[in-house]
Scaffold this motif. Sequence first.
Motif, PDB file in Angstrom:
ATOM      1  N   UNK A   1       0.850  -1.176   0.000  1.00 51.14           N
ATOM      2  CA  UNK A   1       0.000   0.000   0.000  1.00 51.14           C
ATOM      3  C   UNK A   1       0.889   1.231   0.000  1.00 51.14           C
ATOM      4  N   UNK A   2       0.818   1.960  -1.081  1.00 47.53           N
ATOM      5  CA  UNK A   2       1.654   3.145  -1.223  1.00 47.53           C
ATOM      6  C   UNK A   2       0.790   4.395  -1.124  1.00 47.53           C
ATOM      7  N   UNK A   3       1.318   5.358  -0.399  1.00 42.06           N
ATOM      8  CA  UNK A   3       0.675   6.669  -0.331  1.00 42.06           C
ATOM      9  C   UNK A   3       1.610   7.679  -0.978  1.00 42.06           C
ATOM     10  N   UNK A   4       1.223   8.148  -2.111  1.00 43.51           N
ATOM     11  CA  UNK A   4       2.053   9.086  -2.853  1.00 43.51           C
ATOM     12  C   UNK A   4       1.378  10.451  -2.816  1.00 43.51           C
ATOM     13  N   UNK A   5       2.075  11.382  -2.249  1.00 46.03           N
ATOM     14  CA  UNK A   5       1.545  12.736  -2.203  1.00 46.03           C
ATOM     15  C   UNK A   5       2.017  13.502  -3.429  1.00 46.03           C
ATOM     16  N   UNK A   6       1.140  14.201  -4.085  1.00 46.13           N
ATOM     17  CA  UNK A   6       1.562  14.960  -5.272  1.00 46.13           C
ATOM     18  C   UNK A   6       2.520  16.081  -4.894  1.00 46.13           C
ATOM     19  N   UNK A   7       3.463  16.321  -5.772  1.00 47.20           N
ATOM     20  CA  UNK A   7       4.424  17.408  -5.556  1.00 47.20           C
ATOM     21  C   UNK A   7       3.737  18.718  -5.917  1.00 47.20           C
ATOM     22  N   UNK A   8       3.439  19.493  -4.915  1.00 48.12           N
ATOM     23  CA  UNK A   8       2.728  20.749  -5.151  1.00 48.12           C
ATOM     24  C   UNK A   8       3.640  21.961  -5.028  1.00 48.12           C
ATOM     25  N   UNK A   9       4.850  21.760  -4.515  1.00 46.75           N
ATOM     26  CA  UNK A   9       5.749  22.899  -4.396  1.00 46.75           C
ATOM     27  C   UNK A   9       7.194  22.406  -4.379  1.00 46.75           C
ATOM     28  N   UNK A  10       8.100  23.242  -4.728  1.00 51.00           N
ATOM     29  CA  UNK A  10       9.528  22.929  -4.714  1.00 51.00           C
ATOM     30  C   UNK A  10      10.067  23.144  -3.301  1.00 51.00           C
ATOM     31  N   UNK A  11      10.844  22.178  -2.821  1.00 54.26           N
ATOM     32  CA  UNK A  11      11.345  22.286  -1.446  1.00 54.26           C
ATOM     33  C   UNK A  11      12.439  23.334  -1.318  1.00 54.26           C
ATOM     34  N   UNK A  12      13.311  23.420  -2.330  1.00 51.01           N
ATOM     35  CA  UNK A  12      14.405  24.395  -2.268  1.00 51.01           C
ATOM     36  C   UNK A  12      14.794  24.824  -3.677  1.00 51.01           C
ATOM     37  N   UNK A  13      15.366  25.997  -3.763  1.00 46.82           N
ATOM     38  CA  UNK A  13      15.899  26.520  -5.019  1.00 46.82           C
ATOM     39  C   UNK A  13      17.319  27.006  -4.777  1.00 46.82           C
ATOM     40  N   UNK A  14      18.222  26.604  -5.671  1.00 42.88           N
ATOM     41  CA  UNK A  14      19.628  27.000  -5.532  1.00 42.88           C
ATOM     42  C   UNK A  14      19.984  27.960  -6.662  1.00 42.88           C
ATOM     43  N   UNK A  15      19.815  29.243  -6.452  1.00 40.64           N
ATOM     44  CA  UNK A  15      20.167  30.201  -7.506  1.00 40.64           C
ATOM     45  C   UNK A  15      21.666  30.506  -7.488  1.00 40.64           C
ATOM     46  N   UNK A  16      22.166  30.991  -8.632  1.00 43.69           N
ATOM     47  CA  UNK A  16      23.583  31.363  -8.681  1.00 43.69           C
ATOM     48  C   UNK A  16      24.110  31.420 -10.095  1.00 43.69           C
ATOM     49  N   UNK A  17      23.854  30.382 -10.902  1.00 43.21           N
ATOM     50  CA  UNK A  17      24.327  30.384 -12.284  1.00 43.21           C
ATOM     51  C   UNK A  17      23.582  31.450 -13.096  1.00 43.21           C
ATOM     52  N   UNK A  18      24.318  32.099 -13.964  1.00 44.10           N
ATOM     53  CA  UNK A  18      23.712  33.125 -14.821  1.00 44.10           C
ATOM     54  C   UNK A  18      23.363  32.596 -16.205  1.00 44.10           C
ATOM     55  N   UNK A  19      23.798  31.354 -16.516  1.00 43.74           N
ATOM     56  CA  UNK A  19      23.441  30.707 -17.772  1.00 43.74           C
ATOM     57  C   UNK A  19      22.939  29.293 -17.465  1.00 43.74           C
ATOM     58  N   UNK A  20      22.589  28.606 -18.504  1.00 41.39           N
ATOM     59  CA  UNK A  20      22.032  27.258 -18.331  1.00 41.39           C
ATOM     60  C   UNK A  20      22.992  26.346 -17.598  1.00 41.39           C
ATOM     61  N   UNK A  21      22.434  25.535 -16.681  1.00 45.86           N
ATOM     62  CA  UNK A  21      23.225  24.533 -15.965  1.00 45.86           C
ATOM     63  C   UNK A  21      23.282  23.285 -16.834  1.00 45.86           C
ATOM     64  N   UNK A  22      24.480  22.818 -17.134  1.00 43.75           N
ATOM     65  CA  UNK A  22      24.670  21.735 -18.098  1.00 43.75           C
ATOM     66  C   UNK A  22      25.045  20.405 -17.460  1.00 43.75           C
TER      67      UNK A  22
END
Length: 424
Positions: free
Chosen positions: A238-259
């Motif tokens: 029996x699995x209880x899966x909660x939908x992802x409704x929000x992002x837990x954390x954001x790591x800003x810093x790069x000014x261009x695409x992260x590759x």
Amino acid sequence: MPVVSYLTAIETPHLTKPPTTPLATMDIDTPPPTSSNDNTPTFTGTGTIGTKPKDLSGVAWTTGGSLVGSLNPNNVGYRTSDGRGGYIISSTGKRYKRIKRDADGNIIDNDENDDDDEIPGNIVVQFSNRDGELVGEAMDVPTSAGSEELGTLIRSLLEEEEDDDHGTNKARIPYAFFAKVERTTRSRNPTTGEPATHTRVDEIDITDFASLKAFLKDYRKEVSTEQTLALTYQPLALFKVRPVTRCTDTLPGHTEAILHVSYGPDGKNLASGGGDATVRFWDVHTSTPRHTCKGHRDHVLSTAWSPDGVRFASGDKRGMLLLWDPVKGEALGKMQAHSKWITGLAWEPMHKNHGKCERLATSSKDGLGKIWNVRTKRCEVTLAGHSDSIESIKWGGEGLIYTASRDRTIKVWNADGGEGKRVG
């Protein structure tokens, strides 16, 4: 003592005369009455038809004792004497198929329509778990029951209390049920030509069937409704899966695409390379940056931690290979590794170098693979053999290096002894 035969026609529309063979014989003490006013025979003595006249029109006893006709419309049961001159119909669960005829007396093949009639309303079921341990006694279960009803029944047998509070998992544990079906196949021995019989037992998942009747209908040739049906139950996860409704954390810093990103061996640090030509180290627990490292002059396309976590390597679009100290965030070395961009990095496994972690393999769009000694910053071996760009490189645990190329081949190289010889 005289013996007479009693003949009675089975009640069928097309039958116009009684059968010529007696269906049963009986011993009697007195002959039947001959009065013209009474056409119904009355038997006494050891005969099992009572002393009072009985309406036996359309009834026939077979020699085996079964009763068919209008007095037993369901065609179910066997006769036994009640000791008082009458009969008791004992149900055995066996149903006798009725033959249907059209107006001309021809037999109508109604097998498809009679499928449901051939399946009884109840069947005896014995539950057991996967270990073969029986649960409860054999019980009569309606064939209309589905997996939900069987689940409720097995929970009651296991003394699991149904809880109206849906926050508890115990009352809502679903179960799967499997029925054992025995299949017999016949063949001939190819050598001797003698017939051989092979029997195997399959477990059929009946959870997807709407009811037991639907299962019995599909497997009526393999499963007898006159025998106990063995059902094995198994609790489902029996699995209880909660939908992802929000992002837990954001790591800003790069000014261009992260590759490219890669985790450190300790799982506490994360490194990223991006189109802004920087390498950044992050603390994954606090989601904060540790170091921002500059040294590349083009997009950082590939990154890799050494197995001991002491060194970190990054490769860019210009073929430059840089080595970093992830603790201090300082560059340890810089090498022009390839003439085109670096597509992959792979460190030698720690158990192959006694914990030194000094050798690193690189792959590039120039179609070459190389093995570097990061301590001396020298190329030890060049792996040449592909006719197009190498898209990925991996260092196996047995000392073999695998390269995958756009030329649609994977080549295997022996890295032991510093030879870099191709072995596949």
